[in-house]
Design a protein around this motif. Sequence first.
Motif, PDB file in Angstrom:
ATOM      1  N   LEU A  13       0.828  -1.202   0.000  1.00 17.27           N
ATOM      2  CA  LEU A  13       0.000   0.000   0.000  1.00 17.27           C
ATOM      3  C   LEU A  13       0.868   1.260   0.000  1.00 17.27           C
ATOM      4  O   LEU A  13       0.583   2.228  -0.722  1.00 17.27           O
ATOM      5  CB  LEU A  13      -0.923  -0.010   1.223  1.00 17.27           C
ATOM      6  CG  LEU A  13      -1.910   1.160   1.336  1.00 17.27           C
ATOM      7  CD1 LEU A  13      -2.846   1.188   0.133  1.00 17.27           C
ATOM      8  CD2 LEU A  13      -2.715   1.058   2.635  1.00 17.27           C
ATOM      9  N   PHE A  14       1.930   1.245   0.787  1.00 19.09           N
ATOM     10  CA  PHE A  14       2.844   2.392   0.811  1.00 19.09           C
ATOM     11  C   PHE A  14       3.471   2.607  -0.563  1.00 19.09           C
ATOM     12  O   PHE A  14       3.587   3.747  -1.033  1.00 19.09           O
ATOM     13  CB  PHE A  14       3.933   2.180   1.851  1.00 19.09           C
ATOM     14  CG  PHE A  14       4.881   3.339   1.993  1.00 19.09           C
ATOM     15  CD1 PHE A  14       4.595   4.377   2.867  1.00 19.09           C
ATOM     16  CD2 PHE A  14       6.055   3.410   1.258  1.00 19.09           C
ATOM     17  CE1 PHE A  14       5.459   5.463   3.000  1.00 19.09           C
ATOM     18  CE2 PHE A  14       6.922   4.477   1.373  1.00 19.09           C
ATOM     19  CZ  PHE A  14       6.620   5.506   2.248  1.00 19.09           C
ATOM     20  N   ALA A  15       3.881   1.513  -1.209  1.00 14.15           N
ATOM     21  CA  ALA A  15       4.501   1.625  -2.532  1.00 14.15           C
ATOM     22  C   ALA A  15       3.525   2.221  -3.546  1.00 14.15           C
ATOM     23  O   ALA A  15       3.931   2.987  -4.435  1.00 14.15           O
ATOM     24  CB  ALA A  15       4.980   0.256  -3.004  1.00 14.15           C
ATOM     25  N   LEU A  16       2.241   1.891  -3.422  1.00 13.43           N
ATOM     26  CA  LEU A  16       1.243   2.431  -4.340  1.00 13.43           C
ATOM     27  C   LEU A  16       0.959   3.913  -4.073  1.00 13.43           C
ATOM     28  O   LEU A  16       0.672   4.677  -4.990  1.00 13.43           O
ATOM     29  CB  LEU A  16      -0.065   1.637  -4.225  1.00 13.43           C
ATOM     30  CG  LEU A  16      -0.037   0.207  -4.769  1.00 13.43           C
ATOM     31  CD1 LEU A  16      -1.295  -0.543  -4.352  1.00 13.43           C
ATOM     32  CD2 LEU A  16       0.100   0.211  -6.289  1.00 13.43           C
ATOM     33  N   LEU A  17       1.030   4.309  -2.802  1.00 11.28           N
ATOM     34  CA  LEU A  17       0.662   5.679  -2.428  1.00 11.28           C
ATOM     35  C   LEU A  17       1.825   6.659  -2.519  1.00 11.28           C
ATOM     36  O   LEU A  17       1.629   7.819  -2.885  1.00 11.28           O
ATOM     37  CB  LEU A  17       0.108   5.695  -0.993  1.00 11.28           C
ATOM     38  CG  LEU A  17      -1.237   5.011  -0.763  1.00 11.28           C
ATOM     39  CD1 LEU A  17      -1.551   4.951   0.730  1.00 11.28           C
ATOM     40  CD2 LEU A  17      -2.348   5.730  -1.512  1.00 11.28           C
ATOM     41  N   HIS A  18       3.025   6.203  -2.173  1.00 11.66           N
ATOM     42  CA  HIS A  18       4.151   7.129  -2.075  1.00 11.66           C
ATOM     43  C   HIS A  18       4.566   7.630  -3.455  1.00 11.66           C
ATOM     44  O   HIS A  18       4.709   6.866  -4.410  1.00 11.66           O
ATOM     45  CB  HIS A  18       5.352   6.446  -1.415  1.00 11.66           C
ATOM     46  CG  HIS A  18       6.509   7.366  -1.210  1.00 11.66           C
ATOM     47  ND1 HIS A  18       7.652   7.300  -1.974  1.00 11.66           N
ATOM     48  CD2 HIS A  18       6.699   8.404  -0.333  1.00 11.66           C
ATOM     49  CE1 HIS A  18       8.494   8.226  -1.566  1.00 11.66           C
ATOM     50  NE2 HIS A  18       7.950   8.909  -0.589  1.00 11.66           N
ATOM     51  N   GLY A  19       4.774   8.915  -3.535  1.00 14.55           N
ATOM     52  CA  GLY A  19       5.236   9.497  -4.791  1.00 14.55           C
ATOM     53  C   GLY A  19       4.121   9.838  -5.755  1.00 14.55           C
ATOM     54  O   GLY A  19       4.392  10.304  -6.872  1.00 14.55           O
TER      55      GLY A  19
END
Length: 276
Positions: A254-260
């Motif tokens: 989820l963090f990888a999808l949201l970050h950036g």
Amino acid sequence: MSSQVSSLFELYRQAIRSTGRSLRHSWIAMLALVGFALLFVVVSQVAGTLGIVGGFILGALNALLVGATLSLIERSLNGARSLQLHDIQESLGAYFWEVIGVGFVLWLPIMALDLGTQANPYGQFLSSAVLLLLFILLNPAPEVIYQVRQDSPLDVLKTCYEFVLENWIEWFLPFGLLILPVVISPSGLEQFVRLSSRLGRGAGLDFFQLLILPFTVLGGWFSYLGLPSDAYWILAILLTPPVAMSILLFRGHLFALLHGSSHRQRAFARRFDDGR
């Protein structure tokens, strides 16, 4: 509104699918969690008799185990291959100084908070409120450490703060649903605040709390479903490692999808995909 809800569902669908794929390749990491927990318990019993030296030993061991766990999660997110025993060995020592650095930056202000609220009649409330705020603002610290890899602990804290401000709904909604049976129980709100305060002290980088959270959630759900209390704790212990691993993997994806990316960028990407 409907497009926002559908975007939210699509976001979680991607994270859940990726979590399932990673989970199939990371069963050995669950065994590592069990081994790490047993090691931590044994060392805690010995270190408890050593005073301040024992505290330093436990702090170093905590950083070692948390760093190793984050390294295993990082390897599991790729899902290209199943983890092997040598991955556990290679993970030891990873992110050790990053965990130590964040813990040290938080240690002094939290110690000052504890000392400053001892004589205050509202000290317990103030301390819990501050620690709950730290739990919220620094919640993604584990993911920031092994995905963003900032140069300093202060950069880690800054990135956590900015990420939570930008993505607080998407980030905390799954956690809210997961912890719901605990919160709505008779003493649930007090238990949630107490749990959040403990997690806030270490910015989610306390190894034992990584296991306490899923154990508490499982106990809340089993109690909500009406399982007898003298039996569900055994089931909760058995299920804690896979649930803890699932939570950590889901958070990572989820963090990888949201970050950036921003809300507008994700909405535009979804409209582009729907139009193809």
